[in-house]
Design an enzyme around this catalytic site. Structure first.
Site, PDB file in Angstrom:
ATOM      1  N   HIS A 222       9.553  15.331  64.875  1.00 29.40           N
ATOM      2  CA  HIS A 222      10.783  15.398  65.679  1.00 29.40           C
ATOM      3  C   HIS A 222      11.988  15.621  64.770  1.00 29.40           C
ATOM      4  CE1 HIS A 222      13.607  15.023  68.800  1.00 29.40           C
ATOM      5  NE2 HIS A 222      13.517  13.747  69.109  1.00 29.40           N
ATOM      6  N   HIS A 262      10.320  26.652  67.593  1.00 27.31           N
ATOM      7  CA  HIS A 262      10.832  25.553  68.406  1.00 27.31           C
ATOM      8  C   HIS A 262       9.940  25.414  69.630  1.00 27.31           C
ATOM      9  CE1 HIS A 262      13.588  23.183  70.944  1.00 27.31           C
ATOM     10  NE2 HIS A 262      14.151  22.815  69.820  1.00 27.31           N
ATOM     11  N   ASP A 317      17.646  23.434  62.514  1.00 28.44           N
ATOM     12  CA  ASP A 317      17.419  22.801  61.212  1.00 28.44           C
ATOM     13  C   ASP A 317      17.505  23.789  60.056  1.00 28.44           C
ATOM     14  OD1 ASP A 317      16.841  20.151  62.204  1.00 28.44           O
ATOM     15  OD2 ASP A 317      14.995  20.998  62.999  1.00 28.44           O
TER      16      ASP A 317
END
Length: 380
Positions: A222, A262, A317
């Site tokens: 996560h 994702h 990210d």
């Protein structure tokens, strides 16, 4: 009642929400109907919190009052800070330290139970305000420094950077960090948000829900990918290789490149687009384009390799780690900062779900033996 098994609750609808919507095909994220890019570029994190918690963007007077109430709750009891120092001395992981300290905050809150939306928001306000103080104090303790008292005159973002370093941030850093907080504030029913909501469905206090959310976010599947990206970029830099060649060699060796792909987005994450622009601003401000050159070169190469055609594109990210690193933030604080931002979303989802609350209680398909003969212990 359906007996269809959906591992990971894939595609299962468990509630309705007005808070955020992720359009994976279009690469779009909205909070209460507002496009994330408009909010990130035009609204402060405090405005976004108000929107998530109260349903509309605030007027100037409403924002001033809300921001003042949030700033007034930043102080943390000295015993909590002492525990934070103890955890730092024990070399505890930042996410674990944040989880422990957040849970401890409830001992100094007179309003333990929550029985209404207003009480949930009030308790959530106190938690949201104190988490940055806890996290900054932990990092200061690791550096052998005393905690910096919060400054009520600074924004949520600016105050955290001030407490972290002891120096008021420059405008570019404060605006960039504020934007990053907005981008991470909410993202549908991800694992940590669902965890907080499940806990909230029992009518547990908000501290329990946020502590559970932090625990869920700490898992490698996560949170944490932005730290993985930065470790990769440092590895490339230390190798003195061209970043594209390094990635080619790494993929040939079977290594996965973090920051791509994702669970929902099939195209480039809209938050990644925004943070890429902010990384450019930070690079221009500092004169150091290293991480910008590396990330854009890697993205261009992997795009040419056809990953986008397979639905694997840069996620948030891939750029957030470079942004935080450019501001001098330690890598192992990246995920706790994610949590610091996401507290606002967790509180919003708990408050929303409790308005029409039903205890969340799924089933599991039993696959054990149908009948087992019990044998007394002395005969086994």
């Amino acid at each position: 009642m359906s007996d269809e098994l959906k591992r990971g609750l894939e595609g299962v609808l468990v509630t309705e929400s007005e808070l955020s919507h992720v359009d994976g095909e279009a690469g779009r994220l909205v909070y209460r109907g507002y496009d994330i890019e408009e909010l990130a570029r035009g609204a402060s994190y405090e405005e976004v919190l108000y929107l998530l918690w109260h349903g509309s963007l605030p007027t100037r007077d409403e924002l001033d009052s809300f921001s003042a109430s949030l700033a007034a709750e930043r102080d943390v009891d000295s015993e909590v800070l002492e525990t934070v120092r103890t955890l730092a001395d024990a070399d505890e992981r930042p996410m674990a330290a944040l989880r422990t300290a957040t849970s401890m905050l409830s001992a100094y809150d007179d309003d333990e139970a929550v029985e209404s939306r207003g009480e949930t928001i009030e308790q959530g306000t106190r938690i949201t305000a104190k988490v940055p103080t806890v996290l900054a104090a932990f990092e200061r303790a690791r550096q052998g420094e005393a905690p910096v008292d919060p400054d009520p005159d600074l924004s949520h973002a600016g105050n955290f950077l001030y407490m972290l370093t002891g120096v008021e941030p420059d405008t570019v850093s404060e605006e960039t960090f504020d934007m990053a907080l907005t981008l991470h504030a909410d993202h549908g029913l991800n694992a940590s948000t669902f965890t907080a909501m499940v806990i909230g469905s029992t009518m547990a206090d908000v501290y329990s829900g946020v502590t559970g959310g932090i625990g869920a976010l700490s898992g490698s599947l996560h949170g944490g990918a932005n730290q993985d990206v930065m470790e990769l970029l440092y590895e490339i830099d230390e190798s003195s290789k061209d970043p594209v060649q390094w990635v080619k060699d790494a993929r040939d060796a079977g290594r996965r490149i973090p920051g791509f792909g994702h669970r929902v987005y099939e195209v480039k994450d809209p938050r990644a687009r925004i943070l890429e622009d902010k990384l450019r601003d930070l690079s221009d401000s500092s004169g150091d384009r290293t991480w910008l050159d590396y990330t854009t070169a890697i993205e261009a190469h992997l795009t040419e390799e056809g990953l986008l055609e397979k639905g694997i594109a840069p996620n948030v990210d891939f750029y957030s780690g470079s942004v935080y690193d450019s501001m001098g933030i330690p890598m192992d604080l990246f995920t706790p900062i994610f949590a610091m931002s996401r507290v606002g979303g967790w509180v919003a989802h708990v408050a929303e779900y409790q308005e029409d609350n039903r205890l969340i209680r799924p089933r599991a398909r039993y696959t054990g033996p149908e009948s087992a003969e019990f044998v007394p212990i002395d005969e086994r």
